[in-house]
Design a protein around this motif. Sequence first.
Motif, PDB file in Angstrom:
ATOM      1  N   THR A 121       0.814  -1.213   0.000  1.00 56.01           N
ATOM      2  CA  THR A 121       0.000   0.000   0.000  1.00 56.01           C
ATOM      3  C   THR A 121       0.847   1.261   0.000  1.00 56.01           C
ATOM      4  O   THR A 121       0.337   2.343  -0.273  1.00 56.01           O
ATOM      5  N   GLU A 122       2.124   1.131   0.296  1.00 57.76           N
ATOM      6  CA  GLU A 122       3.036   2.274   0.258  1.00 57.76           C
ATOM      7  C   GLU A 122       4.419   1.804  -0.181  1.00 57.76           C
ATOM      8  O   GLU A 122       4.748   0.627  -0.030  1.00 57.76           O
ATOM      9  N   PRO A 123       5.227   2.718  -0.727  1.00 60.30           N
ATOM     10  CA  PRO A 123       6.538   2.330  -1.250  1.00 60.30           C
ATOM     11  C   PRO A 123       7.578   2.188  -0.144  1.00 60.30           C
ATOM     12  O   PRO A 123       8.494   2.996  -0.014  1.00 60.30           O
ATOM     13  N   SER A 124       7.430   1.134   0.667  1.00 56.88           N
ATOM     14  CA  SER A 124       8.343   0.912   1.781  1.00 56.88           C
ATOM     15  C   SER A 124       8.302  -0.554   2.191  1.00 56.88           C
ATOM     16  O   SER A 124       7.237  -1.176   2.177  1.00 56.88           O
ATOM     17  N   THR A 125       9.443  -1.082   2.594  1.00 57.80           N
ATOM     18  CA  THR A 125       9.508  -2.451   3.110  1.00 57.80           C
ATOM     19  C   THR A 125       9.582  -2.455   4.637  1.00 57.80           C
ATOM     20  O   THR A 125       9.870  -3.472   5.246  1.00 57.80           O
TER      21      THR A 125
END
Length: 85
Positions: A34-38
Amino acid sequence: RQRQMCIRDSTAAGTGYTPVGDQVTAKQETNLRTEPSTASDDTIVGKLHNGEALTRIATGDNGWSQLEYNGQTVYAVSSYLMPAG
């Protein structure tokens, strides 16, 4: 002289995304987020498998791609994707 247009995404303040509209698949299994992050597994909403195609809406200068998935915009690491077909 050509200009590239960038769209801005509210979840990645300051990150530019360039619209593309191509079909992509995963090189292997790739998480859709849902967001550009791991940073958190809580952001995983699905997986893209090799051979399954999704529309890539845009590529970001942050190494992430925006994809259309079940009517929502999700994110996947761009280097894990390749052209479908």
